[in-house]
Every structure is written in structure tokens, then in C-alpha cells.
Design a protein around this motif. Structure first.
Motif, mmCIF file in Angstrom:
data_model
loop_
_atom_site.group_PDB
_atom_site.id
_atom_site.type_symbol
_atom_site.label_atom_id
_atom_site.label_comp_id
_atom_site.label_asym_id
_atom_site.label_seq_id
_atom_site.Cartn_x
_atom_site.Cartn_y
_atom_site.Cartn_z
ATOM 1 N N SER A 226 64.692 69.954 74.662
ATOM 2 C CA SER A 226 63.041 70.532 75.166
ATOM 3 C C SER A 226 62.653 69.205 73.733
ATOM 4 O O SER A 226 61.853 68.609 74.218
ATOM 5 N N GLN B 55 62.895 65.791 74.947
ATOM 6 C CA GLN B 55 62.121 65.492 76.054
ATOM 7 C C GLN B 55 60.927 65.269 75.214
ATOM 8 O O GLN B 55 59.771 64.414 75.518
ATOM 9 N N GLU B 56 60.115 65.758 74.470
ATOM 10 C CA GLU B 56 59.321 65.464 73.252
ATOM 11 C C GLU B 56 59.293 64.367 72.971
ATOM 12 O O GLU B 56 58.480 63.698 72.469
ATOM 13 N N ARG C 78 58.686 61.919 75.978
ATOM 14 C CA ARG C 78 57.286 61.504 75.864
ATOM 15 C C ARG C 78 56.575 60.806 75.296
ATOM 16 O O ARG C 78 55.527 60.496 75.352
#
Ligand code: GTP
Ligand code: MG
Ligand code: ZN
Length: 312
Positions: free
Chosen positions: A140, A143-144, A147
Motif C-alpha cells: 500500500s 501504491q501511495e 500515485r
């Protein structure tokens, strides 16, 4: 201190390894020349462009006489709170993380902020992709970062995973590999730069004492293009901090929201009309990243108080 007679004119070179008063300089002909620093005030880091002269007599083959101005520098605060250069003339920072050792994303955020402040490109290598990633927090966090626009590349010393993507990112850049000790930075170098183990031996023979952990930075030419600096792993890293009002420049999502804040000098804590706080409420930015920013802001404010003459 008296020196041996020196021979020949001043030459140019590039520091490809440095340890205390010793350094290895790559001369214009591509030869690696062991050098000593001339004078106590001189200090060099990997990537520095220098002037040097041939030295006669025993010991080092050359003496570094001058460090040329640095286009960019990655620096850190040492335990005494002084700024220390880590590597010079970089264009890119590559932050390496892995499932093991347990990742420290605050550290990763501080490296990325340092890259933003120094004007370097930055990307993240999710290394040891052959290992299971049980916690899910790594995935996660990655992914951050993706982004936010940081390229996230997978890699492993066990598989061809990600090598092509990584070599493409390194081509034409001078990159430094940074991250915790044991995330596999040197293993990545060995993968990307064939035959490198021999050179690691030569450079760090005196200081390594049989340990595998990297104790000095070294610069390598990647055969597919680009220069790559291996740096010793760290337990912690803090970059020299800008003034509190400039701190958000190290966190791109906060910097891009800041113009929407009611107050021009908003520090995004609890000010009314703060666009960053609103974005947090909407789930558009990460609480973890904001906490990283606020931790550095606390530190920057403390330092600004200690040095009241520096403009805030
Ligand atoms: N499973 C797995 N292990 C790896 C991988 N890459 C490195 N390792 C192991 O991780 C350990 C540390 O690797 P290094 O390359 O020395 O790590 P480093 O980041 O250079 O460490 P420092 O020099 O201390 O900063 C070694 O035991 C490697 O064999 C990988 O892709 N997969
Ligand atoms: Mg290493
Ligand atoms: Zn704000």
C-alpha cells in the motif's frame, strides 16, 4: 606538513570512491588513480569533479588539490547537527526498499524530500520481489508513492524482474542508491554492473574487515548507460532542512495543495481553511505522509528558533 615533490600539471578527474583522506579518482583517460586529499580543509564525496596532481614517492599516486563547484549535492545532518555531503553531481535518487529488513517509510519520505529540495529526480525500487510480502503495508505504501508520480520499479537479484525498466531509468543519469542497510543496494549494483565485485574489493579492502555491508560509497558506470553510486545503508537519515515555510516543497502533494489554503503562509497543521487538512479529510492524501511532513516541520521550527537570525 611537507609534501613530496609533485610532478606534472593539474589534471581533472571524477571521484569514484572516497574514504577519509583517501579517494579514487577516475582520470580523463579512464584510469582509476588512488589519491590523497591535499590540505585539511578539503573534503570530497563520490561524484565530485576535482583537480589533482601526480604525486612522487610512496603512498597515493595522486593528490587532490581542489573540488570543482557541485551542480547538485545530496547532504545529511550528522549527529552533531552539521550538514555533510553524501554524494555530488547527481541527477537522480533511487530509494531502495524491501520486505526485509522491515521497511521504514518515514526514512523513505525524508530521502524523497531531500531529492525534491536538491532538484533531483526520484524513483523507488521495490527490491527482493522474490520474497513474500505478507504485511501488505509495503504494497500500500508503494501504491501511495506511485500515485504521487514516483516511478516504482520491482527488482530482485534472483530474477530478471524489472531489470530492463531499471536500466532504462538509469541511462543518461547519475543516480545514487539509498536506503536501509540490507535492502540489497550492492546486490543491485552487482546485477547491473557485471564484474563489479572485484572493484568493491579493491576500494574497500582496508575498511571492510570481512563484513559485507558497504562502508564507503562507490561510483560505477552502468554498461547500458548512466552512472550509479552505491552508498552505505543507514539506520536513519535526516536531510538539512529548509526554512519552515519552504518545507512543503519536499512533499509534492502538499506543495500542490498549498495554493488552495486560506493563508499564504499556512503550515498545514490546524489552520482554518487549510486545503491540506481538507484533502486529508477527503482521503485524498495520506495521513502517514502528512505525519512525515509534520515531523520535519517540528524539527525545522525548532532549528529556526535556535538560530533566530536566520530569516524564517
Ligand atoms: N531474497 C533476496 N535477497 C536479497 C536480494 N538482494 C539482496 N538480498 C540479500 O540481502 C542481504 C543484503 O544485501 P546487500 O546487497 O548487501 O544490501 P545493501 O543494501 O547493500 O546493504 P548495506 O551495504 O549494508 O547498505 C544479502 O544477504 C543479500 O543476499 C533479493 O533480491 N532477494
Ligand atoms: Mg551495500
Ligand atoms: Zn494549509
Amino acid at each position: 606538513m611537507k609534501h613530496e615533490a609533485d610532478a606534472g600539471p593539474a589534471r581533472h578527474g571524477r571521484v569514484i570512491a572516497s574514504h577519509g583522506r583517501d579517494a579514487v579518482v577516475l582520470d580523463d583517460a579512464g584510469q582509476a588513480v588512488p589519491c590523497r586529499l591535499q590540505g585539511r580543509r578539503l573534503a570530497v564525496v563520490c561524484g565530485d569533479r576535482v583537480r589533482w596532481i601526480r604525486a612522487r614517492g610512496e603512498g597515493a599516486a595522486g593528490r587532490i588539490t581542489e573540488v570543482l563547484p557541485r551542480a547538485t549535492v545530496l547532504a545529511r545532518l550528522n549527529l552533531q547537527g552539521e550538514t555533510e555531503a553524501v554524494a555530488a553531481n547527481l541527477t537522480q535518487l533511487v530509494c531502495v526498499v524491501a520486505p526485509l529488513p522491515a521497511p521504514d517509510f518515514g526514512l523513505c519520505d525524508r530521502y524523497l524530500a531531500a531529492a525534491e529540495w536538491a532538484g533531483l529526480k526520484a524513483c523507488i525500487v521495490a527490491n527482493k520481489s522474490d520474497l513474500p510480502n505478507e504485511s501488505g503495508t509495503l504494497a500500500s505504501a508503494l501504491q501511495e508513492y506511485a500515485r504521487l508520480g514516483y516511478p516504482v520499479l520491482r527488482a530482485s537479484k534472483r530474477a530478471a524482474d524489472g531489470v530492463a525498466e531499471l536500466t532504462a531509468r538509469l541511462a543518461g543519469e547519475t543516480s545514487v542508491l539509498v536506503g536501509q542497510s540490507g535492502v540489497g543496494k550492492s546486490s543491485l549494483i552487482n546485477r547491473l554492473v557485471p564484474g563489479v565485485e572485484a572493484r568493491v574489493d579493491v576500494v574497500s579492502r582496508a575498511s571492510e574487515m570481512g563484513r559485507h555491508t558497504t562502508s564507503t560509497s562507490s561510483l560505477y558506470q552502468v554498461p547500458t548507460g548512466g552512472e550509479l553510486i552505491d552508498s552505505p545503508g543507514v539506520r536513519d537519515f535526516s536531510p538539512p532542512l529548509p526554512a519552515p515555510r519552504d518545507l512543503a516543497g519536499g512533499f509534492r502533494e502538499i506543495a500542490s495543495l498549498a495554493p488552495g489554503c486560506r493563508f499564504q503562509d499556512c503550515r498545514h497543521r490546524r489552520e482554518p481553511g487549510c486545503a491540506v487538512a481538507a484533502a486529508l479529510g477527503d482521503g485524498c492524501i495520506s495521513a502517514r505522509r502528512l505525519a512525515s511532513y509534520q515531523r520535519l516541520l517540528d524539527l525545522a521550527e525548532k532549528m529556526a528558533q535556535r538560530a533566530p537570525r536566520i530569516r524564517r
